[in-house]
Design an enzyme around this catalytic site. Sequence first.
Site, PDB file in Angstrom:
ATOM      1  N   CYS A  37     -71.239  29.396 -31.749  1.00  0.00           N
ATOM      2  CA  CYS A  37     -71.940  29.803 -32.963  1.00  0.00           C
ATOM      3  C   CYS A  37     -73.216  29.031 -33.277  1.00  0.00           C
ATOM      4  O   CYS A  37     -74.270  29.629 -33.456  1.00  0.00           O
ATOM      5  CB  CYS A  37     -70.983  29.707 -34.156  1.00  0.00           C
ATOM      6  N   LYS A  63     -73.364  33.993 -43.495  1.00  0.00           N
ATOM      7  CA  LYS A  63     -72.915  33.548 -42.171  1.00  0.00           C
ATOM      8  C   LYS A  63     -73.937  32.624 -41.510  1.00  0.00           C
ATOM      9  O   LYS A  63     -73.612  31.501 -41.069  1.00  0.00           O
ATOM     10  CB  LYS A  63     -72.651  34.773 -41.295  1.00  0.00           C
ATOM     11  N   THR A  84     -71.410  38.413 -35.081  1.00  0.00           N
ATOM     12  CA  THR A  84     -72.515  37.808 -35.809  1.00  0.00           C
ATOM     13  C   THR A  84     -73.800  38.554 -35.469  1.00  0.00           C
ATOM     14  O   THR A  84     -74.112  38.784 -34.298  1.00  0.00           O
ATOM     15  CB  THR A  84     -72.648  36.320 -35.452  1.00  0.00           C
ATOM     16  N   ASP A 139     -76.783  30.859 -33.764  1.00  0.00           N
ATOM     17  CA  ASP A 139     -76.990  31.225 -35.166  1.00  0.00           C
ATOM     18  C   ASP A 139     -78.215  30.535 -35.758  1.00  0.00           C
ATOM     19  O   ASP A 139     -78.954  31.122 -36.554  1.00  0.00           O
ATOM     20  CB  ASP A 139     -75.748  30.899 -35.991  1.00  0.00           C
ATOM     21  N   GLU A 157     -63.428  27.090 -32.871  1.00  0.00           N
ATOM     22  CA  GLU A 157     -62.856  27.287 -31.549  1.00  0.00           C
ATOM     23  C   GLU A 157     -61.535  26.527 -31.437  1.00  0.00           C
ATOM     24  O   GLU A 157     -61.442  25.369 -31.824  1.00  0.00           O
ATOM     25  CB  GLU A 157     -63.829  26.769 -30.486  1.00  0.00           C
ATOM     26  N   ASN A 188     -73.667  28.361 -41.032  1.00  0.00           N
ATOM     27  CA  ASN A 188     -73.631  27.691 -39.736  1.00  0.00           C
ATOM     28  C   ASN A 188     -74.843  26.796 -39.521  1.00  0.00           C
ATOM     29  O   ASN A 188     -74.744  25.740 -38.886  1.00  0.00           O
ATOM     30  CB  ASN A 188     -73.503  28.716 -38.614  1.00  0.00           C
TER      31      ASN A 188
END
Length: 394
Positions: free
Chosen positions: A259, A203, A118, A263, A145, A207
């Site tokens: 993430c 992406k 990422t 993010d 996960e 998120n």
Amino acid sequence: MKIAIAGTGYVGLSNAVLLSQHNDVTAVDVIPEKVDMVNRRKSPIADAYIEDYLKNKKLSLTATLDGDSAYREADLIVIAAPTNYDDATGRFDTRAVESILSQIRRVQSKAVVIIKSTIPIGYTEKIAKVYPELSILFAPEFLREGKALYDNLYPSRIIVGIPKGKEDLLPKARLFASLEQEGAIKENIPVLITGSSEAESIKLFSNTFLAIRVAYFNEIDTYAEEKGLKTEDIIKGMGYDPRIGDFYNNPSFGYGGYCLPKDTKQLLANYQDVPETMIRAVVDANETRKQYIADHIASLSPKLVGVYRLTMKSGSDNFRSSAIQGIISRLKKKGIALLIYEPTLDKDTFEGVPVTHDLDSFRRDADIILANRLSADLQPVKDKVYTRDLFSRD
């Protein structure tokens, strides 16, 4: 096709297993123990599908410490190196990605390079100019996960981004998408070939939307708990509206993991010169939630607070940025005695807090037990447990 995968974390190993069903794959890592485990068909991460495929499926997969040979001989290289958010610089730390790109250039590899780490919006276009001799694409991952391989076998979509001015890489982008489709079980997977900056945006915005959803339902739960209302009924009633839906709505101590925390912060940094309110609000809301939980526990005047697991959720071995850590640090500042039960942690302390592997003594000694997610382990002492887990999922 010969494929090299740089990194054997959730992203790297799940892609290595997926692609090795139909291609010769070499997974590269710098940790000898992880390389040895993969070569013995043992998973170094907690993921039921990866464990099953390594043990029972016919895979053309080897692992190595020798990145030079793997990259030199590869037709395609997938970079899945970690990119943690650096609060000091206000952006992802992409040095691991750049180190691998430099290594690929040094061995004069002719492979197509797919970045799956990422990265900030605009990064692929910038780095493609630094390495003009390399064919670099960006393909975001959308993995959970503990279910990384499952999410590759049944992907919601496949996105591949091409840097501006590199439109001649379109056939390579389509090829990579086809390789991912070939390894998947799901059919008719949506595929979008777009610009690399658009792919990076997909992406981060995806998120951040999920983080907003987590924070929103957590704030509903905070309100309901403060006002003596039944959170479960409120959320169920909302979920009957198909526009809202009955999913990703289970209250927690906050969003965390690999993430969402990093993010959302990176997206906020990308908004530096763009007007915004909501992106900052979701970052702040997560901190507010953790502070609320800590304040509530402190108000109960506990003698010893037990923390049941540092992991984000069941089926995961990830501690990184778990919300419970933020609560631990806040309770420590309040001078509250703490004890952590974490059977996967081979240490006597964590951040200065004692750690035990003895579940019985943990349940006996703590007068309040914090559990981000419920477990059968806690059923005998459920009257001691403080959790916001209403639906036993997410």
